[in-house]
Design an enzyme around this catalytic site. Structure first.
Site, PDB file in Angstrom:
ATOM      1  N   LYS A  20      33.590  41.127  28.881  1.00  0.00           N
ATOM      2  CA  LYS A  20      32.700  39.932  29.435  1.00  0.00           C
ATOM      3  C   LYS A  20      32.220  40.150  30.891  1.00  0.00           C
ATOM      4  CE  LYS A  20      36.705  37.759  29.188  1.00  0.00           C
ATOM      5  NZ  LYS A  20      37.418  38.534  28.856  1.00  0.00           N
ATOM      6  N   ARG A  66      38.908  28.667  28.833  1.00  0.00           N
ATOM      7  CA  ARG A  66      39.846  29.596  28.327  1.00  0.00           C
ATOM      8  C   ARG A  66      40.745  28.767  27.382  1.00  0.00           C
ATOM      9  NH1 ARG A  66      39.578  34.042  31.600  1.00  0.00           N
ATOM     10  NH2 ARG A  66      41.226  35.894  31.331  1.00  0.00           N
ATOM     11  N   ARG A  81      40.488  50.827  33.382  1.00  0.00           N
ATOM     12  CA  ARG A  81      39.473  50.208  34.193  1.00  0.00           C
ATOM     13  C   ARG A  81      39.996  50.285  35.504  1.00  0.00           C
ATOM     14  NH1 ARG A  81      38.890  43.802  33.283  1.00  0.00           N
ATOM     15  NH2 ARG A  81      40.962  43.948  33.264  1.00  0.00           N
ATOM     16  N   ARG A  95      43.698  46.929  38.502  1.00  0.00           N
ATOM     17  CA  ARG A  95      44.147  45.498  38.723  1.00  0.00           C
ATOM     18  C   ARG A  95      45.727  45.696  38.185  1.00  0.00           C
ATOM     19  NH1 ARG A  95      39.889  41.799  35.917  1.00  0.00           N
ATOM     20  NH2 ARG A  95      41.652  40.848  35.029  1.00  0.00           N
ATOM     21  N   ARG A 145      48.872  38.971  28.464  1.00  0.00           N
ATOM     22  CA  ARG A 145      47.488  38.340  28.460  1.00  0.00           C
ATOM     23  C   ARG A 145      46.707  38.365  27.046  1.00  0.00           C
ATOM     24  NH1 ARG A 145      44.758  42.499  32.171  1.00  0.00           N
ATOM     25  NH2 ARG A 145      42.683  41.198  31.870  1.00  0.00           N
TER      26      ARG A 145
HETATM   27  P1  AP5 Z   1      35.341  44.167  31.436  1.00  0.00           P
HETATM   28  O1  AP5 Z   1      34.093  43.985  31.311  1.00  0.00           O
HETATM   29  O2  AP5 Z   1      36.199  44.135  32.887  1.00  0.00           O
HETATM   30  O3  AP5 Z   1      36.061  43.297  30.538  1.00  0.00           O
HETATM   31  P2  AP5 Z   1      36.584  41.686  30.553  1.00  0.00           P
HETATM   32  O4  AP5 Z   1      36.258  41.048  29.066  1.00  0.00           O
HETATM   33  O5  AP5 Z   1      35.689  41.062  31.780  1.00  0.00           O
HETATM   34  O6  AP5 Z   1      38.100  41.772  30.706  1.00  0.00           O
HETATM   35  P3  AP5 Z   1      38.933  41.048  31.770  1.00  0.00           P
HETATM   36  O7  AP5 Z   1      40.201  41.765  31.670  1.00  0.00           O
HETATM   37  O8  AP5 Z   1      38.430  40.915  33.146  1.00  0.00           O
HETATM   38  O9  AP5 Z   1      39.361  39.835  30.993  1.00  0.00           O
HETATM   39  P4  AP5 Z   1      40.300  38.823  31.477  1.00  0.00           P
HETATM   40  O10 AP5 Z   1      39.718  37.749  30.756  1.00  0.00           O
HETATM   41  O11 AP5 Z   1      41.806  38.881  31.134  1.00  0.00           O
HETATM   42  O12 AP5 Z   1      40.357  38.472  32.920  1.00  0.00           O
HETATM   43  P5  AP5 Z   1      39.842  37.745  34.047  1.00  0.00           P
HETATM   44  O13 AP5 Z   1      39.625  38.446  35.590  1.00  0.00           O
HETATM   45  O14 AP5 Z   1      38.782  36.770  33.447  1.00  0.00           O
HETATM   46  O15 AP5 Z   1      35.707  45.645  30.761  1.00  0.00           O
HETATM   47  C1  AP5 Z   1      37.032  46.216  30.652  1.00  0.00           C
HETATM   48  C2  AP5 Z   1      36.743  47.692  30.822  1.00  0.00           C
HETATM   49  O16 AP5 Z   1      36.128  48.225  29.671  1.00  0.00           O
HETATM   50  C3  AP5 Z   1      36.105  48.178  32.031  1.00  0.00           C
HETATM   51  O17 AP5 Z   1      36.600  49.354  32.528  1.00  0.00           O
HETATM   52  C4  AP5 Z   1      34.758  48.474  31.487  1.00  0.00           C
HETATM   53  O18 AP5 Z   1      33.981  49.444  32.187  1.00  0.00           O
HETATM   54  C5  AP5 Z   1      35.034  48.869  30.107  1.00  0.00           C
HETATM   55  N1  AP5 Z   1      33.871  48.463  29.155  1.00  0.00           N
HETATM   56  C6  AP5 Z   1      33.125  47.222  29.136  1.00  0.00           C
HETATM   57  N2  AP5 Z   1      32.393  47.244  28.214  1.00  0.00           N
HETATM   58  C7  AP5 Z   1      32.313  48.346  27.329  1.00  0.00           C
HETATM   59  C8  AP5 Z   1      31.922  48.986  26.321  1.00  0.00           C
HETATM   60  N3  AP5 Z   1      31.041  48.279  25.608  1.00  0.00           N
HETATM   61  N4  AP5 Z   1      32.193  50.447  25.880  1.00  0.00           N
HETATM   62  C9  AP5 Z   1      33.250  51.040  26.559  1.00  0.00           C
HETATM   63  N5  AP5 Z   1      33.845  50.692  27.528  1.00  0.00           N
HETATM   64  C10 AP5 Z   1      33.230  49.244  28.222  1.00  0.00           C
HETATM   65  O19 AP5 Z   1      41.220  36.731  34.522  1.00  0.00           O
HETATM   66  C11 AP5 Z   1      42.388  37.356  35.062  1.00  0.00           C
HETATM   67  C12 AP5 Z   1      43.527  36.339  35.257  1.00  0.00           C
HETATM   68  O20 AP5 Z   1      42.923  35.081  35.865  1.00  0.00           O
HETATM   69  C13 AP5 Z   1      43.863  35.759  33.659  1.00  0.00           C
HETATM   70  O21 AP5 Z   1      44.908  36.606  33.144  1.00  0.00           O
HETATM   71  C14 AP5 Z   1      44.466  34.309  34.314  1.00  0.00           C
HETATM   72  O22 AP5 Z   1      45.676  34.533  34.975  1.00  0.00           O
HETATM   73  C15 AP5 Z   1      43.356  34.226  35.292  1.00  0.00           C
HETATM   74  N6  AP5 Z   1      42.471  33.207  34.945  1.00  0.00           N
HETATM   75  C16 AP5 Z   1      41.045  33.441  34.904  1.00  0.00           C
HETATM   76  N7  AP5 Z   1      40.063  32.460  34.417  1.00  0.00           N
HETATM   77  C17 AP5 Z   1      41.057  31.596  34.077  1.00  0.00           C
HETATM   78  C18 AP5 Z   1      40.934  30.232  33.400  1.00  0.00           C
HETATM   79  N8  AP5 Z   1      39.792  29.949  33.044  1.00  0.00           N
HETATM   80  N9  AP5 Z   1      42.134  29.671  32.831  1.00  0.00           N
HETATM   81  C19 AP5 Z   1      43.229  29.911  33.445  1.00  0.00           C
HETATM   82  N10 AP5 Z   1      43.661  31.113  33.961  1.00  0.00           N
HETATM   83  C20 AP5 Z   1      42.370  32.047  34.410  1.00  0.00           C
HETATM   84 MG    MG Z   2      36.532  40.304  33.475  1.00  0.00          MG
END
Ligand code: AP5
Ligand code: MG
Length: 228
Positions: free
Chosen positions: A25, A100, A139, A172, A183
């Site tokens: 994402k 979410r 990552r 992270r 998660r």
């Molecule tokens: P990446 O692009 O970083 O993936 P992502 O989908 O953004 O994954 P996240 O782990 O960031 O999602 P998340 O939803 O758990 O975390 P968030 O920060 O939102 O890609 C991942 C890896 O794969 C990278 O190394 C990349 O280079 C590689 N990659 C990407 N595309 C690829 C491809 N096509 N092929 C190969 N490799 C690829 O949230 C973190 C925390 O914040 C949550 O756990 C929660 O505690 C809190 N939080 C955030 N938002 C909310 C909310 N709305 N409500 C409640 N809590 C929240």
């Molecule tokens: Mg992300």
């Protein structure tokens, strides 16, 4: 005829990226935001910034995020309401990580007024579980500019420093194995129901995210070009 370019689509409404942790994402949202010249709103990045700055929001979110839990809906709804009210969102925006939960989706609809998420394009990015685990464990992340890399799929040019700002990359805390399991469980129980929620309410598209970054990006932009 109406302008159907990706920029025009974003300007008319907004884009929501759904998908499990590691689906890509953040990677795709950053590219779309550059291509469309609209802001990317990543709730994960905003919360990590709040933790680093030790704000009251960061103090509430920090202990929950460390364990991989979700932050309460009412906090996130407040954060988003303030953020989308800023001037740079007038021409559209890309939501990465929000909503979410069903509670957040209802809160967001209320915020938008009568039309709900009607004009939004929602992408559901699908990636098999074993690939998610490979991506999250490899990552590396820049704590300064929030750029994302992967030790194998998308390595930084120089070993473990950010290509953009030369800051030392880190892993992270919530990418540790035990936290990732929590998660993914939260995603299944609380976020996956949004797929059914948005299928009937927005321009909803499931995208195969298990392909190279460029191929996924081409799919997203092709869909945006025909979304209207
Ligand atoms: P990446 O692009 O970083 O993936 P992502 O989908 O953004 O994954 P996240 O782990 O960031 O999602 P998340 O939803 O758990 O975390 P968030 O920060 O939102 O890609 C991942 C890896 O794969 C990278 O190394 C990349 O280079 C590689 N990659 C990407 N595309 C690829 C491809 N096509 N092929 C190969 N490799 C690829 O949230 C973190 C925390 O914040 C949550 O756990 C929660 O505690 C809190 N939080 C955030 N938002 C909310 C909310 N709305 N409500 C409640 N809590 C929240
Ligand atoms: Mg992300």
């Amino acid at each position: 005829m109406a302008d159907a370019s990706p920029r025009a689509v974003a300007a008319q409404s907004g884009i929501i990226l759904l998908g499990p942790p590691g689906a890509g994402k953040g990677t795709q949202a950053a590219r779309l935001a550059d291509a469309m010249r609209v802001p990317r709103i990543s709730t994960g990045d905003m919360l990590r910034e709040a933790i680093a700055a030790r704000t009251p929001l960061g103090q509430q979110a920090g202990p929950l995020m460390e364990k991989g839990g979700l932050v309460p809906d009412e906090l996130l709804i407040g954060v988003i309401e303030e953020r989308i009210g800023r001037r740079d969102c007038i021409g559209g925006y890309i939501l990465d990580g929000f909503p979410r939960t069903i509670g957040q989706a209802h809160g967001f609809e209320k915020m938008l007024g009568g039309n709900g998420a009607n004009g939004f394009v929602v992408f559901n990015v699908e990636v098999p579980r074993d690939e998610l685990l490979r991506r999250l464990s490899g990552r590396r992340w820049c704590p300064k500019c929030q750029a994302t890399f992967h030790v194998i799929n998308n390595p930084p040019k120089s070993n473990l420093t950010c290509d953009r700002c030369l800051t030392q990359l880190i892993q992270r805390e919530d990418d540790m194995e035990a936290v990732v399991a929590r998660r993914l469980r939260d995603y299944d129980e609380r976020t996956a129901p949004l797929i059914g929620f948005y299928r009937s309410r927005a321009h909803f598209h499931t995208v195969n995210g298990h392909r190279p970054v460029e191929a996924v990006f081409s799919d997203l932009t092709a869909i945006l070009e025909t979304a209207r």
